[in-house]
Design a protein around this motif. Structure first.
Motif, short mmCIF file in Angstrom:
data_model
loop_
_atom_site.label_atom_id
_atom_site.label_comp_id
_atom_site.label_asym_id
_atom_site.label_seq_id
_atom_site.Cartn_x
_atom_site.Cartn_y
_atom_site.Cartn_z
N UNK A 70 0.86 -1.19 0.00
CA UNK A 70 0.00 0.00 0.00
C UNK A 70 0.89 1.23 0.00
N UNK A 71 0.52 2.18 -0.84
CA UNK A 71 1.20 3.48 -0.88
C UNK A 71 0.28 4.50 -0.23
N UNK A 72 0.74 5.12 0.85
CA UNK A 72 -0.02 6.18 1.51
C UNK A 72 0.29 7.48 0.79
N UNK A 73 -0.71 8.00 0.10
CA UNK A 73 -0.54 9.22 -0.69
C UNK A 73 -0.83 10.47 0.12
N UNK A 74 -1.71 10.35 1.10
CA UNK A 74 -2.15 11.51 1.89
C UNK A 74 -2.37 11.07 3.33
N UNK A 75 -1.75 11.78 4.26
CA UNK A 75 -2.00 11.53 5.68
C UNK A 75 -1.94 12.88 6.39
N UNK A 76 -3.05 13.24 7.02
CA UNK A 76 -3.11 14.54 7.69
C UNK A 76 -4.05 14.47 8.88
N UNK A 77 -3.63 15.09 9.97
CA UNK A 77 -4.49 15.30 11.13
C UNK A 77 -4.83 16.79 11.17
N UNK A 78 -6.08 17.11 11.42
CA UNK A 78 -6.52 18.49 11.53
C UNK A 78 -5.61 19.25 12.50
N UNK A 79 -5.20 20.44 12.11
CA UNK A 79 -4.25 21.23 12.92
C UNK A 79 -4.67 21.34 14.38
#
Length: 143
Positions: free
Chosen positions: A74-83
C-alpha cells in the motif's frame, strides 16, 4: 468515541475537504472531488477518515499497488491530522487502520513519502510508527 470509516460519497468528501486542504492547499473543492474520483476509478484510491464523536479529525488516502521492488503493498498518498487536533494520537490510530487494511488485503508492506522539511512528520513515522527511511523520492515537472 473514536472510529474510522472509508469516505465514499460526495457529501462525505466535502465534509472532510477542509482537513485535506491543510495538507494539499493547492486543491480547491472542485479539483479535490475530480482528482479523488479519478484516483478511485484508475488506481483504487481509498480515503479513510478518523472521527471523534462524529467530527472528522484525520484523513489517510492510500492506494494498493504492485511493484517489482516492493511486491504487493500500500502506498499512503495523503496523511493529515486536523491542525487543532494534532498530538492526540489520531495520526497513529489512522495509520494503524491503514496497516490493518493492508494486512487483510494481502499486502506485505506500507510505504509513503514525506516532504524534506517536515521534521515533525519524520519523527512521527520513525519514532511512533516504526517506519524506516528507505529511499529518496525524486520528481521532475514535465510542463
Amino acid at each position: 468515541m473514536l472510529y474510522h470509516k472509508e469516505i465514499q460519497s460526495e457529501k462525505e468528501l466535502l465534509e472532510v475537504y477542509p482537513i485535506m486542504k491543510q495538507l494539499r492547499p493547492h486543491l480547491d473543492e472542485a479539483a479535490f472531488l475530480t482528482l479523488t474520483d479519478k484516483a478511485r476509478k484508475s488506481e483504487h484510491y481509498k480515503l479513510f477518515a478518523l472521527y471523534n464523536d462524529d467530527v472528522p479529525v484525520a484523513l489517510a488516502g492510500f492506494l494498493p499497488r504492485v511493484s517489482l521492488s516492493q511486491g504487493i503493498h500500500v502506498w499512503v498518498a495523503d496523511l493529515v491530522t486536523c491542525e487543532k487536533h494534532r498530538s492526540k494520537g489520531y495520526g497513529k490510530r489512522l495509520l494503524t487502520a491503514v496497516e490493518e487494511w493492508s494486512r487483510e488485503h494481502g499486502c506485505g508492506s506500507v510505504a509513503l513519502s514525506s516532504g524534506t522539511g517536515r521534521r515533525d512528520a519524520h519523527r512521527f513515522y520513525e519514532e511512533k510508527m516504526n517506519y524506516k527511511k528507505a529511499s529518496y523520492l525524486y520528481r521532475k515537472p514535465l510542463a
